[in-house]
Write an enzyme that holds these catalytic residues in place. Structure first.
Site, PDB file in Angstrom:
ATOM      1  CB  SER A 291       4.772   5.406   4.425  1.00 17.23           C
ATOM      2  OG  SER A 291       5.292   6.122   5.201  1.00 17.23           O
TER       3      SER A 291
ATOM      4  CG  ASP B 267      -3.265   3.754   6.205  1.00 17.55           C
ATOM      5  OD1 ASP B 267      -3.235   3.408   4.952  1.00 17.55           O
ATOM      6  OD2 ASP B 267      -3.931   4.615   6.443  1.00 17.55           O
TER       7      ASP B 267
ATOM      8  CG  ASN C 280      -1.651   1.241   1.180  1.00 18.80           C
ATOM      9  OD1 ASN C 280      -2.351   1.762   0.177  1.00 18.80           O
ATOM     10  ND2 ASN C 280      -1.938   1.894   2.360  1.00 18.80           N
TER      11      ASN C 280
ATOM     12  CG  HIS D 120      -0.834   6.433   4.515  1.00 18.73           C
ATOM     13  ND1 HIS D 120      -2.122   6.440   4.298  1.00 18.73           N
ATOM     14  CD2 HIS D 120      -0.382   7.272   5.457  1.00 18.73           C
ATOM     15  CE1 HIS D 120      -2.549   7.337   5.382  1.00 18.73           C
ATOM     16  NE2 HIS D 120      -1.487   7.832   5.978  1.00 18.73           N
TER      17      HIS D 120
HETATM   18  C1  GAR Z   1      -2.767   8.713  -2.621  1.00 20.17           C
HETATM   19  O1  GAR Z   1      -2.579   9.844  -2.093  1.00 20.17           O
HETATM   20  C2  GAR Z   1      -2.299   7.662  -1.659  1.00 20.17           C
HETATM   21  O2  GAR Z   1      -1.306   7.603  -1.234  1.00 20.17           O
HETATM   22  C3  GAR Z   1      -3.854   7.710  -0.714  1.00 20.17           C
HETATM   23  O3  GAR Z   1      -4.772   8.056  -1.572  1.00 20.17           O
HETATM   24  C4  GAR Z   1      -4.194   8.965  -2.584  1.00 20.17           C
HETATM   25  C5  GAR Z   1      -4.774   8.250  -3.928  1.00 20.17           C
HETATM   26  O4  GAR Z   1      -4.495   9.062  -4.815  1.00 20.17           O
HETATM   27  N1  GAR Z   1      -3.836   6.562  -0.053  1.00 20.17           N
HETATM   28  C6  GAR Z   1      -4.319   6.627   1.413  1.00 20.17           C
HETATM   29  O5  GAR Z   1      -4.771   7.590   2.041  1.00 20.17           O
HETATM   30  C7  GAR Z   1      -4.437   5.101   1.893  1.00 20.17           C
HETATM   31  N2  GAR Z   1      -4.790   5.314   3.417  1.00 20.17           N
HETATM   32  P1  GAR Z   1      -4.791   8.745  -6.613  1.00 20.17           P
HETATM   33  O6  GAR Z   1      -6.100   7.875  -6.554  1.00 20.17           O
HETATM   34  O7  GAR Z   1      -4.627   9.902  -7.437  1.00 20.17           O
HETATM   35  O8  GAR Z   1      -3.798   7.597  -6.841  1.00 20.17           O
END
Ligand code: GAR
Length: 197
Positions: A143, A152, A114, A116
């Site tokens: 991360s 997470d 994943n 984050h």
């Molecule tokens: C990203 O910033 C990712 O790190 C986050 O969602 C966003 C998705 O962006 N994930 C989390 O917060 C997981 N807890 P994207 O749809 O443009 O790839």
């Protein structure tokens, strides 16, 4: 991650929203920057923009509504069946806003990673960038970690940090997304190389 003795690693990406990380991984695979193929997108929000990206990029998609299933176990069995069918070696969560349950972890644990947008273990969960910004941190980061059954949580594989002293959250967001796209590709590459040795 254990994988078959074939040339390209078969990746499934799980996403719930915009899909910029999904697209970065697909483009890296298409350009040969990573020796992998994105064989499946799994999306729990059929209206999300990531589905349009997948259609444009020709990536097979399983878009589902969790409420159409009797339980999380039921939709995770369906996903596990598709991962098996597509002979998936590695699952990349990219903005998939659900905790992975025991059904998927039981079958694919150790192969799910994943990304984050914080320096874990700080600022877990949704809206991590806003949480960090409101807290007033001066060191932000990204991360990548193996996924376990906690929010997470799981062993960290890679992190990248940067200092920011401004006051524009949009600027922070775009810096984080730019780092994410690079770090995800580099990390997938590293995992593939390690497993091939
Ligand atoms: C990203 O910033 C990712 O790190 C986050 O969602 C966003 C998705 O962006 N994930 C989390 O917060 C997981 N807890 P994207 O749809 O443009 O790839």
């Amino acid at each position: 991650m254990t994988m078959k003795n074939e040339k390209s690693v078969r990746i499934a990406v799980f996403a719930s929203g915009n899909g910029s990380n999904f697209e970065a991984i697909v483009q890296a695979a298409l350009s040969g920057r990573i020796d992998a193929r994105v064989v499946l997108l799994v999306c729990d929000k059929p209206g999300a923009f990531v589905n349009e990206r997948a259609a444009r990029l020709g990536v097979e998609t399983f878009a589902f509504r969790p409420k159409d299933y009797v339980s999380k176990e039921a939709f995770e069995w369906e996903i596990a069946r598709l991962l098996d069918e597509h002979e998936v070696d590695l699952v990349c969560l990219a903005g998939y806003m659900r905790i992975i349950g025991p059904t998927l972890l039981g079958r694919y644990g150790g192969k799910i990673i994943n990304i984050h947008p914080s320096l874990l273990p700080a600022f877990r969960g949704a809206h991590a960038i806003e949480q960090a910004f409101e807290y007033g941190v001066k060191v932000y980061g990204v991360s990548i970690h193996y996924v376990d059954d906690t929010l997470d949580g799981g062993k960290i594989i890679a992190q990248k940090a940067f200092e920011y002293y401004g006051d524009d959250i949009r600027e922070v967001e775009s810096m984080i997304h730019a780092i994410e796209h690079e770090l995800y590709i580099d990390t997938v590459n590293k995992l593939i190389r390690e497993k091939k040795q």
